[in-house]
Design an enzyme around this catalytic site. Structure first.
Site, PDB file in Angstrom:
ATOM      1  N   TYR A  97       0.853  -1.207   0.000  1.00 33.29           N
ATOM      2  CA  TYR A  97       0.000   0.000   0.000  1.00 33.29           C
ATOM      3  C   TYR A  97       0.883   1.250   0.000  1.00 33.29           C
ATOM      4  CZ  TYR A  97      -2.661   3.663   2.489  1.00 33.29           C
ATOM      5  OH  TYR A  97      -3.219   4.854   2.889  1.00 33.29           O
ATOM      6  N   LYS A 126       1.483   4.479  -2.438  1.00 35.43           N
ATOM      7  CA  LYS A 126       1.266   5.870  -1.974  1.00 35.43           C
ATOM      8  C   LYS A 126       2.489   6.721  -2.347  1.00 35.43           C
ATOM      9  CE  LYS A 126      -1.890   7.362   0.170  1.00 35.43           C
ATOM     10  NZ  LYS A 126      -3.190   7.928  -0.322  1.00 35.43           N
TER      11      LYS A 126
END
Ligand code: NAD
Length: 245
Positions: free
Chosen positions: A142, A146
């Site tokens: 994740y 980002k």
């Protein structure tokens, strides 16, 4: 007057989410009219129109961005989903689509919700400044996406073309209607899983009240101008002191 009306119109991508909804409510309170773009509609509010769709679909985005000069992008798959392909599709490829749609629709400013974890290397950070390098080994996939997402958005800042970008980096967000942070802690405590400490109990972690995160986003949007130092920059946002955990 036409440009003033246009400047008070904004769009919130991910406006049905926890942070997004707080942001929308505060924008409405400040006199903005808001278009929410999200895969779902989770509430109704006067002054807010909902456009349902996937942000990877440029045509769907374009219809929500008509007449909008300011866009907030705070949509993301939940980190807990741990789905690498989904993070890549939405946070990276989808953010490219958002940028394209913004340029085609004549949007002037884009504020991205990034994450403080983009600079986290597994070691405590106290008083970390924005000049910390991106994590070489991000803590999960994740966070990897980002980082890529933030780079794409900040690199797209182009004063000549009149398209300005900025990113806000909160860490844990708490506040009313939080679906994740506090409920997960409560669930863990109920399941007897709060008896363990990783490390010696002095690890630092940062939590920010959702209204402060919203305030940071709105200030960034309103102060983002061609001559301002905000252009193409990322900003950490926090309450005050990190807590020991
Ligand atoms: P949330 O899950 O409550 O909201 C995200 C919203 O995005 C949801 O309404 C979801 O439907 C929407 N969405 C997801 N994929 C989409 C897609 N493909 N197309 C359209 N809409 C889509 O999450 P949140 O906690 O409000 O997080 C908002 C932003 O803040 C995210 O970018 C997240 O990375 C960032 N962030 C959150 C925290 C936190 O503690 N909550 C901390 C740091 C950063």
């Amino acid at each position: 007057p036409e440009s003033r009306i246009r400047s008070k119109r904004c769009a919130v991508i991910g406006g049905s989410g926890f942070l997004g909804r707080h942001l929308v409510e505060q924008l409405v309170a400040r006199g903005y009219s808001v278009s929410v773009f999200d895969m779902r509609q989770s509430y109704e509010l006067q002054g807010v129109t909902f456009h349902l769709g996937d942000l990877c679909d440029k045509q769907a985005l374009l219809s929500a961005l008509q007449g909008v000069s300011l866009v907030f992008h705070c949509a993301s798959p939940a980190p807990a989903s741990d789905d690498r392909a989904l993070f890549q599709r939405v946070n990276v490829d989808g953010t490219r689509t958002v940028l394209q749609a913004c340029r085609e629709a004549g949007v002037q400013k884009l504020v991205l919700t990034s994450s403080a974890s983009v600079v986290f290397e597994g070691r405590d950070i106290k008083d970390g400044k924005e000049d910390l390098p991106y994590a070489k080994k991000p803590i999960d996939c994740y966070t990897e996406t980002k980082i890529q997402q933030e780079k794409l958005v900040l690199d797209a800042c182009d004063k000549e073309k009149g398209f300005l970008t900025v990113a806000i980096r909160p860490h844990g967000i708490f506040g009313p209607r939080d679906p994740q942070l506090v409920p997960t802690l409560v669930e863990m405590a109920r399941g007897g899983k709060m008896k363990f400490i990783i490390g010696d109990g002095s690890n630092l972690v940062d939590f920010t009240f959702v209204e402060n995160v919203v305030h940071g986003h709105i200030l960034a949007a309103e102060l983002l101008r061609p001559e301002s130092p905000l252009c193409g920059q990322a900003y950490h946002i926090t309450n005050d002191e990190p807590v020991r955990f």
